[in-house]
Design a protein around this motif. Structure first.
Motif, PDB file in Angstrom:
ATOM      1  N   LEU A 197       0.828  -1.209   0.000  1.00 41.14           N
ATOM      2  CA  LEU A 197       0.000   0.000   0.000  1.00 41.14           C
ATOM      3  C   LEU A 197       0.859   1.254   0.000  1.00 41.14           C
ATOM      4  O   LEU A 197       0.593   2.202  -0.743  1.00 41.14           O
ATOM      5  N   GLN A 198       1.888   1.269   0.824  1.00 42.41           N
ATOM      6  CA  GLN A 198       2.776   2.426   0.894  1.00 42.41           C
ATOM      7  C   GLN A 198       3.474   2.659  -0.439  1.00 42.41           C
ATOM      8  O   GLN A 198       3.597   3.806  -0.899  1.00 42.41           O
ATOM      9  N   ALA A 199       3.918   1.584  -1.069  1.00 44.39           N
ATOM     10  CA  ALA A 199       4.596   1.709  -2.362  1.00 44.39           C
ATOM     11  C   ALA A 199       3.652   2.231  -3.432  1.00 44.39           C
ATOM     12  O   ALA A 199       4.040   3.054  -4.274  1.00 44.39           O
ATOM     13  N   MET A 200       2.412   1.777  -3.408  1.00 43.84           N
ATOM     14  CA  MET A 200       1.432   2.239  -4.386  1.00 43.84           C
ATOM     15  C   MET A 200       1.167   3.733  -4.245  1.00 43.84           C
ATOM     16  O   MET A 200       1.012   4.444  -5.244  1.00 43.84           O
ATOM     17  N   SER A 201       1.116   4.210  -3.011  1.00 42.19           N
ATOM     18  CA  SER A 201       0.869   5.643  -2.796  1.00 42.19           C
ATOM     19  C   SER A 201       2.029   6.480  -3.321  1.00 42.19           C
ATOM     20  O   SER A 201       1.836   7.605  -3.805  1.00 42.19           O
ATOM     21  N   GLN A 202       3.232   5.945  -3.255  1.00 43.02           N
ATOM     22  CA  GLN A 202       4.405   6.667  -3.744  1.00 43.02           C
ATOM     23  C   GLN A 202       4.469   6.710  -5.268  1.00 43.02           C
ATOM     24  O   GLN A 202       5.122   7.586  -5.840  1.00 43.02           O
TER      25      GLN A 202
ATOM     26  N   THR B 280      -8.071   0.899  -3.401  1.00 49.27           N
ATOM     27  CA  THR B 280      -7.071   1.763  -4.028  1.00 49.27           C
ATOM     28  C   THR B 280      -6.847   1.357  -5.478  1.00 49.27           C
ATOM     29  O   THR B 280      -6.778   2.209  -6.377  1.00 49.27           O
ATOM     30  N   THR B 281      -6.751   0.049  -5.718  1.00 45.82           N
ATOM     31  CA  THR B 281      -6.539  -0.445  -7.076  1.00 45.82           C
ATOM     32  C   THR B 281      -7.720  -0.121  -7.970  1.00 45.82           C
ATOM     33  O   THR B 281      -7.545   0.216  -9.155  1.00 45.82           O
TER      34      THR B 281
ATOM     35  N   HIS C 271     -12.553  -6.018 -12.401  1.00 51.02           N
ATOM     36  CA  HIS C 271     -11.388  -6.405 -13.196  1.00 51.02           C
ATOM     37  C   HIS C 271     -10.111  -6.421 -12.361  1.00 51.02           C
ATOM     38  O   HIS C 271      -9.037  -6.086 -12.854  1.00 51.02           O
ATOM     39  N   ILE C 272     -10.261  -6.811 -11.119  1.00 52.60           N
ATOM     40  CA  ILE C 272      -9.124  -7.092 -10.246  1.00 52.60           C
ATOM     41  C   ILE C 272      -9.169  -8.583  -9.944  1.00 52.60           C
ATOM     42  O   ILE C 272     -10.164  -9.093  -9.426  1.00 52.60           O
ATOM     43  N   VAL C 273      -8.112  -9.284 -10.282  1.00 51.61           N
ATOM     44  CA  VAL C 273      -8.034 -10.719 -10.030  1.00 51.61           C
ATOM     45  C   VAL C 273      -7.273 -10.930  -8.721  1.00 51.61           C
ATOM     46  O   VAL C 273      -6.122 -10.525  -8.599  1.00 51.61           O
ATOM     47  N   LEU C 274      -7.927 -11.563  -7.764  1.00 56.29           N
ATOM     48  CA  LEU C 274      -7.279 -11.885  -6.497  1.00 56.29           C
ATOM     49  C   LEU C 274      -6.706 -13.299  -6.588  1.00 56.29           C
ATOM     50  O   LEU C 274      -7.379 -14.219  -7.055  1.00 56.29           O
ATOM     51  N   VAL C 275      -5.467 -13.444  -6.158  1.00 54.63           N
ATOM     52  CA  VAL C 275      -4.755 -14.716  -6.282  1.00 54.63           C
ATOM     53  C   VAL C 275      -4.412 -15.233  -4.884  1.00 54.63           C
ATOM     54  O   VAL C 275      -3.965 -14.475  -4.024  1.00 54.63           O
TER      55      VAL C 275
END
Length: 217
Positions: free
Chosen positions: A69-74, A113-114, A124-128
């Motif tokens: 999450l932190q990386a995505m915000s950056q 967030t995605t 259209h988000i695939v959870l694995v």
């Protein structure tokens, strides 16, 4: 293969798809050459079919869901930047002894967030699911018993599959197959923990099949 019903679009086949692959060491492909990791094997599958498949990977070995999450915000990703995404995260939460309750909260935030990055296709988000690392050489050489690792992995995967069902999102169970084949020598890289290109090939196939159904490719 698929854990939930997928709602296919009624659109014409896409000639260009922007894909966001989110995760940890399993997504970055620790110990493998980048072209052999599953995001880039997917890219090759569709590129060979004449589809412009643009892939971005946000992943790092050791990341928990919170660190992702932190990386995505950056990254400061603009809305509507991607058509589809996959999330494979949680093994480091389990490894560090974090609770499934904390993981659940962070998974929800990851999903929401995605969704803000996607072009109005919230399913259209695939959870694995998380692979069971207890079956590897590394897992069997540690202090924690293999059956305890498996039990904890199951609990985290239940959180993931439940959230996929609630949100009507595609879900892939890669764990069962991995428990059978992931411990074979050729299916691990030299560290005795992470998957090799052969395991990633299977994951790439499963994800590509979901993408085909979603986009009628």
């Amino acid at each position: 293969m698929l854990g939930n019903k997928i709602n296919a679009t009624n659109e014409s086949p896409f000639k260009e798809i922007n894909y966001l692959a989110l995760g940890d060491s399993y997504t970055i492909g620790e110990g493998e050459a980048t072209p052999n990791t599953y995001p880039w094997q997917i890219t090759k599958i569709f590129s060979n079919e004449g589809i412009k498949f643009n892939t971005k990977v946000i992943a790092k070995t050791g990341w928990t869901s919170n660190e992702l999450l932190q990386a995505m915000s950056q990254e400061k990703i603009a809305p509507n930047s991607y058509d589809i995404a996959s999330i494979l995260i949680g093994v480091n939460n389990q490894y560090r002894g974090q609770s499934t309750e904390q993981f659940h909260e962070e998974l929800i935030e990851l999903i929401e967030t995605t969704q803000s990055f996607l072009k109005n296709r919230n399913n259209h988000i695939v959870l694995v699911s998380i692979p069971d690392w207890g079956i590897t050489r590394f897992g069997q050489s540690g202090k924690k018993p293999q059956d305890q690792i498996s039990k904890e992995i199951n609990a985290f995967n239940k959180v993931i599959s439940n959230e996929a069902e609630i949100r009507d999102m595609p879900f892939i169970n890669i764990t069962d197959h991995y428990r059978v084949w992931g411990g074979n020598a050729k299916n691990m890289v030299d560290d005795g923990l992470h998957p090799s290109r052969y395991i990633y090939k299977e994951w790439a196939f499963q994800l590509s099949e979901i993408f085909r159904e979603l986009y009628q490719l």
